[in-house]
Design an enzyme around this catalytic site. Sequence first.
Site, PDB file in Angstrom:
ATOM      1  N   GLY A 158       0.777  -1.239   0.000  1.00  0.00           N
ATOM      2  CA  GLY A 158       0.000   0.000   0.000  1.00  0.00           C
ATOM      3  C   GLY A 158       0.802   1.279   0.000  1.00  0.00           C
ATOM      4  O   GLY A 158       0.254   2.350  -0.249  1.00  0.00           O
ATOM      5  N   TYR A 195      11.048 -13.394 -11.905  1.00  0.00           N
ATOM      6  CA  TYR A 195       9.931 -12.503 -11.574  1.00  0.00           C
ATOM      7  C   TYR A 195       8.734 -12.777 -12.489  1.00  0.00           C
ATOM      8  O   TYR A 195       7.591 -12.875 -12.039  1.00  0.00           O
ATOM      9  CB  TYR A 195      10.400 -11.051 -11.732  1.00  0.00           C
ATOM     10  CG  TYR A 195       9.340 -10.007 -11.472  1.00  0.00           C
ATOM     11  CD1 TYR A 195       9.006  -9.645 -10.174  1.00  0.00           C
ATOM     12  CD2 TYR A 195       8.691  -9.368 -12.526  1.00  0.00           C
ATOM     13  CE1 TYR A 195       8.045  -8.680  -9.927  1.00  0.00           C
ATOM     14  CE2 TYR A 195       7.729  -8.402 -12.291  1.00  0.00           C
ATOM     15  CZ  TYR A 195       7.408  -8.052 -10.988  1.00  0.00           C
ATOM     16  OH  TYR A 195       6.458  -7.107 -10.745  1.00  0.00           O
ATOM     17  N   LYS A 201       4.930 -14.090 -11.420  1.00  0.00           N
ATOM     18  CA  LYS A 201       3.721 -13.306 -11.699  1.00  0.00           C
ATOM     19  C   LYS A 201       2.730 -14.099 -12.554  1.00  0.00           C
ATOM     20  O   LYS A 201       1.521 -14.054 -12.320  1.00  0.00           O
ATOM     21  CB  LYS A 201       4.097 -11.994 -12.401  1.00  0.00           C
ATOM     22  CG  LYS A 201       4.716 -10.952 -11.461  1.00  0.00           C
ATOM     23  CD  LYS A 201       3.685 -10.389 -10.501  1.00  0.00           C
ATOM     24  CE  LYS A 201       4.155  -9.152  -9.784  1.00  0.00           C
ATOM     25  NZ  LYS A 201       3.192  -8.699  -8.767  1.00  0.00           N
ATOM     26  N   LYS A 207      17.749  12.000 -13.427  1.00  0.00           N
ATOM     27  CA  LYS A 207      18.965  12.368 -14.153  1.00  0.00           C
ATOM     28  C   LYS A 207      18.910  13.807 -14.656  1.00  0.00           C
ATOM     29  O   LYS A 207      19.894  14.549 -14.564  1.00  0.00           O
ATOM     30  CB  LYS A 207      19.146  11.448 -15.364  1.00  0.00           C
ATOM     31  CG  LYS A 207      19.952  10.224 -15.117  1.00  0.00           C
ATOM     32  CD  LYS A 207      20.324   9.664 -16.487  1.00  0.00           C
ATOM     33  CE  LYS A 207      20.601   8.203 -16.414  1.00  0.00           C
ATOM     34  NZ  LYS A 207      20.854   7.619 -17.714  1.00  0.00           N
ATOM     35  N   TRP A 242      20.464   6.675 -21.591  1.00  0.00           N
ATOM     36  CA  TRP A 242      21.026   5.379 -21.961  1.00  0.00           C
ATOM     37  C   TRP A 242      20.310   4.804 -23.171  1.00  0.00           C
ATOM     38  O   TRP A 242      19.074   4.800 -23.228  1.00  0.00           O
ATOM     39  CB  TRP A 242      20.909   4.403 -20.785  1.00  0.00           C
ATOM     40  CG  TRP A 242      21.871   4.719 -19.677  1.00  0.00           C
ATOM     41  CD1 TRP A 242      22.847   5.684 -19.690  1.00  0.00           C
ATOM     42  CD2 TRP A 242      21.946   4.079 -18.403  1.00  0.00           C
ATOM     43  NE1 TRP A 242      23.529   5.676 -18.504  1.00  0.00           N
ATOM     44  CE2 TRP A 242      23.005   4.707 -17.685  1.00  0.00           C
ATOM     45  CE3 TRP A 242      21.239   3.051 -17.789  1.00  0.00           C
ATOM     46  CZ2 TRP A 242      23.355   4.330 -16.388  1.00  0.00           C
ATOM     47  CZ3 TRP A 242      21.589   2.670 -16.503  1.00  0.00           C
ATOM     48  CH2 TRP A 242      22.643   3.310 -15.815  1.00  0.00           C
ATOM     49  N   ARG A 283       7.459   2.564 -25.726  1.00  0.00           N
ATOM     50  CA  ARG A 283       6.756   2.048 -24.546  1.00  0.00           C
ATOM     51  C   ARG A 283       5.397   2.714 -24.389  1.00  0.00           C
ATOM     52  O   ARG A 283       5.211   3.865 -24.782  1.00  0.00           O
ATOM     53  CB  ARG A 283       7.573   2.325 -23.266  1.00  0.00           C
ATOM     54  CG  ARG A 283       8.922   1.619 -23.172  1.00  0.00           C
ATOM     55  CD  ARG A 283       8.775   0.109 -22.997  1.00  0.00           C
ATOM     56  NE  ARG A 283      10.061  -0.572 -22.906  1.00  0.00           N
ATOM     57  CZ  ARG A 283      10.674  -1.171 -23.923  1.00  0.00           C
ATOM     58  NH1 ARG A 283      10.129  -1.143 -25.133  1.00  0.00           N
ATOM     59  NH2 ARG A 283      11.821  -1.797 -23.743  1.00  0.00           N
ATOM     60  N   ASP A 326      19.580  -1.217 -25.299  1.00  0.00           N
ATOM     61  CA  ASP A 326      18.241  -0.658 -25.491  1.00  0.00           C
ATOM     62  C   ASP A 326      17.152  -1.485 -24.820  1.00  0.00           C
ATOM     63  O   ASP A 326      16.058  -1.001 -24.583  1.00  0.00           O
ATOM     64  CB  ASP A 326      17.916  -0.564 -26.989  1.00  0.00           C
ATOM     65  CG  ASP A 326      18.309   0.795 -27.575  1.00  0.00           C
ATOM     66  OD1 ASP A 326      18.405   1.771 -26.803  1.00  0.00           O
ATOM     67  OD2 ASP A 326      18.505   0.865 -28.796  1.00  0.00           O
TER      68      ASP A 326
END
Length: 325
Positions: free
Chosen positions: A18, A147, A151, A198, A212, A219, A281
Amino acid sequence: MSNQGDHASPMRVLVTGGSGLVGRAIQHVIKQEGGAKEGEEWIFLSSKDANLMNAEETLAVFRKHQPTHVIHLAAMVGGLFKNMKYNLDFWRNNVFINDNVLQAAHEVSVARVVSCLSTCIFPDKTTYPIDETMVHNGPPHESNYGYAYAKRMIDVHNRAYFEQYGRRYTSVIPTNVFGPHDNFSIEDGHVLPGLIHKAYIAQKEGKPLVVWGSGTPRRQFIYSLDLARLFLWVLRDYPEVDPIILSVGEEDEVSIKEAADAVVQALDFQGEVVFDSTKADGQFKKTASNAKLRRYLPDFNFTPFNQALKETCDWFVANYDSARK
């Protein structure tokens, strides 16, 4: 199709994890936007309240609060490089957390659990756009398979609870979430909060902002407050056990370069922007379809990316000293 939101007695909702990015956004929607209905109780757990890797502690906290509904956000998470190094820990710790939470929910007769998955669970080799039917179609990307498989198992778990006990436990799959209270770590955070931090430092030091990679990967970003509003809808009204992708549309995909430009604009960064293409990338794209969400909610309005990013940057600057970084 029974609607869990129509219970005569008000819901008592327990939110694991939470105090994280999504948990804080849900708190905001509940408290600042009147997201709770009359008589509802909302309990936000943090890691201080119970170690969810421990079955006894998990069951004890569920018995104490006796929730009718659960939003399960707690997980061991980390950036790309941490995942690559500790796949075993990510697998075991998340399997323990998820098993303990779902079993405790079942034991105290929780009516509805909504767990949070991630788009990294999808097969690495796939066609685009990705949709909800593809979750188990092949191995996930090798960098964070521990991970990702942990999931994915929530989906298996949910189907088994439904078949064996009729429990309507489900899961959501958000795309890249960002917003206030994120982890703005440059080394271990996600791409947007890392860029914001950054740029903030580069501005202060009068140095170039070094991004980077080449800036070409694309996305889908979802604002944490939009995701929180959608979580409430899923908890109250989404009838399925099968997962649902919560994301902006395919047409709202943003390149890392466009994201960097938006950060520059939001922070009024005056320096030079440099792309360091010696850095990896990652996946070029992970485009997800929100067609299923749109079938249910054709009129949901997402906060425009630049506005959401500006609000996030403003929050970070105002809370720089206390923000996770």
